[in-house]
Design an enzyme around this catalytic site. Structure first.
Site, PDB file in Angstrom:
ATOM      1  CE  LYS A  65      -4.396   1.085   0.268  1.00 47.94           C
ATOM      2  NZ  LYS A  65      -5.687   0.212   0.040  1.00 47.94           N
ATOM      3  N   GLY A 165     -21.952   6.013   3.677  1.00 49.11           N
ATOM      4  CA  GLY A 165     -20.968   6.330   2.725  1.00 49.11           C
ATOM      5  C   GLY A 165     -21.415   6.296   1.336  1.00 49.11           C
ATOM      6  N   GLY A 167     -19.664   7.508  -1.600  1.00 53.40           N
ATOM      7  CA  GLY A 167     -18.543   7.396  -2.476  1.00 53.40           C
ATOM      8  C   GLY A 167     -18.624   6.834  -3.719  1.00 53.40           C
TER       9      GLY A 167
END
Ligand code: NAI
Length: 353
Positions: A65, A165, A167
């Site tokens: 990551k 959420g 998004g």
């Protein structure tokens, strides 16, 4: 690896948690962190999650990551992403990047100018594009497997779902759920997104802090990590928790408590693997049909396998998921295989060599 390039305004950290199964793959998150220690903690935790996610998904890639320290709304520049691309390139393919919260296909395009070790680039370059619709579709598959286990049917249209959420993933998931007739409750910090879900998908708006109290069948966390902690757990009235957010539980102990209360939790990294499954296919040559086939089969199946082990061993689902991922990492790790066929050859496939 700490990447500092003051001329480009770049401050980033790349974490490679494991390359046992192949190159470490995981998105680059752009976010404002209060301090560097918070960024280090975030990137380490997220890279570990990627190792488990990729192992469980049966992919031949490891876990990594990156975090880019900055505000995605104000700090994005071409030079910043190109400098980041150069840092990724310096790792020679041991880390392959992609989109994450705060970054998008356009940013990948800038990174791609400096390195071939980037996935989720636009289709025009032979890439797979934005992974979000695949993550949302995979989340739907995970939800169907969880409904099957908890209610004995997988009919999304027969349940009510509280989505936290709206998004990239949350809104797409709401669309998919609506198409199948689900009753929806939605919350987001951004009122414009809530209005859209209400007007376009017939959802019922709920204040962000009240989404935990909704008497729905399912709670779908699709915002940020740590959504379910000791306080919010007490408020849940649902029978199933299944969503796309990474690291939804504040700790494994919260997962044990959900298990004790009979709330079936679908482990986050099993459910939200659709995006990485999709982008990882770029390593072998991208094909959308192959991506959908892989996704439909494996997420539904993997979630079911986790519940089987959980029931058999009387352990909570997130421990069962960890066990399955660790078994694969242990078995393949013992063979000490060279990267072999999993060596990245992205540029080759995109016709560069
Ligand atoms: P996004 O940044 O597009 O959406 C997150 C949304 O959550 C935003 O609209 C934000 O306003 C809202 N939000 C933040 N805090 C909230 C709160 N307390 N209450 C209500 N809403 C809140 O991110 P995206 O791409 O949709 O990802 C969502 C989650 O899924 C993240 O945890 C991400 O790590 C995870 N995920 C995303 C993947 C992808 O392909 N984009 C892949 C795997 C996991």
């Amino acid at each position: 690896m700490f990447c500092n390039n003051p001329d480009a305004g770049l401050k980033a950290i790349i974490a490679m948690h494991s390359t046992v199964l192949g190159p470490a793959v995981g998105g680059a998150r752009m976010r404002h962190y209060a301090n560097e220690a918070d960024a280090v903690r975030d990137v380490l935790r997220l890279s570990r999650t990627m190792t488990y996610k990729n192992a469980l998904a049966g992919l031949n890639i490891g876990g990594g990551k990156a975090v880019i320290l900055g505000d995605p709304k104000t700090d994005k520049t071409e030079v910043l992403f190109r400098a980041f691309g150069r840092a990724v390139d310096a790792l020679g393919g041991r880390y392959i990047t992609a989109e994450d919260v705060g970054t998008d296909v356009n940013d990948m395009e800038q990174i791609y100018l400096q390195t071939e070790f980037v996935t989720g680039v636009h289709q025009v370059h032979g890439g797979s594009g934005d992974p979000a619709p695949f993550t949302a579709y995979g989340t739907l598959q995970g939800l169907m497997a969880t409904l099957q286990r908890r209610f004995g049917h997988e009919e999304v249209g027969q349940v009510s779902i509280a989505v936290q959420g709206l998004g990239h993933i949350g809104m797409e998931l709401v669309k998919l759920l609506r198409e199948r007739g689900a009753k929806l409750f939605v919350a987001d910090l951004d009122p414009k997104l809530v209005d859209r879900a209400v007007n376009e998908y017939g959802a019922e708006a709920v204040k962000p802090d009240e989404i935990y109290d909704v008497a729905a069948d399912v709670f779908a966390p699709c915002a940020m990590e740590g959504s379910i902690d000791a306080q919010t757990l007490e408020r849940l009235k649902v029978k199933v928790v299944c969503g796309s957010a990474n690291n939804q539980l504040a700790s494994h102990a919260i997962g044990d408590e959900l298990y004790r209360r009979g709330i079936l939790y679908a482990p986050d990294y099993a459910v939200n693997a659709g995006g990485v499954m999709n982008v990882s296919l770029e390593i072998d040559g991208y094909n959308r049909e192959r991506a959908m086939r892989r996704l439909i089969r494996s997420i539904y199946y993997n979630v079911g396998k986790i519940f089987d082990l959980s029931e058999r061993e009387k352990i909570s689902p997130q421990y069962a998921a960890d066990r399955i991922a660790e078994a694969r990492l242990g078995a393949i790790g013992k063979l000490k295989l060279p990267m072999g066929r999993t060596r990245p050859r992205l540029g080759h496939l995109r016709g560069e060599h």
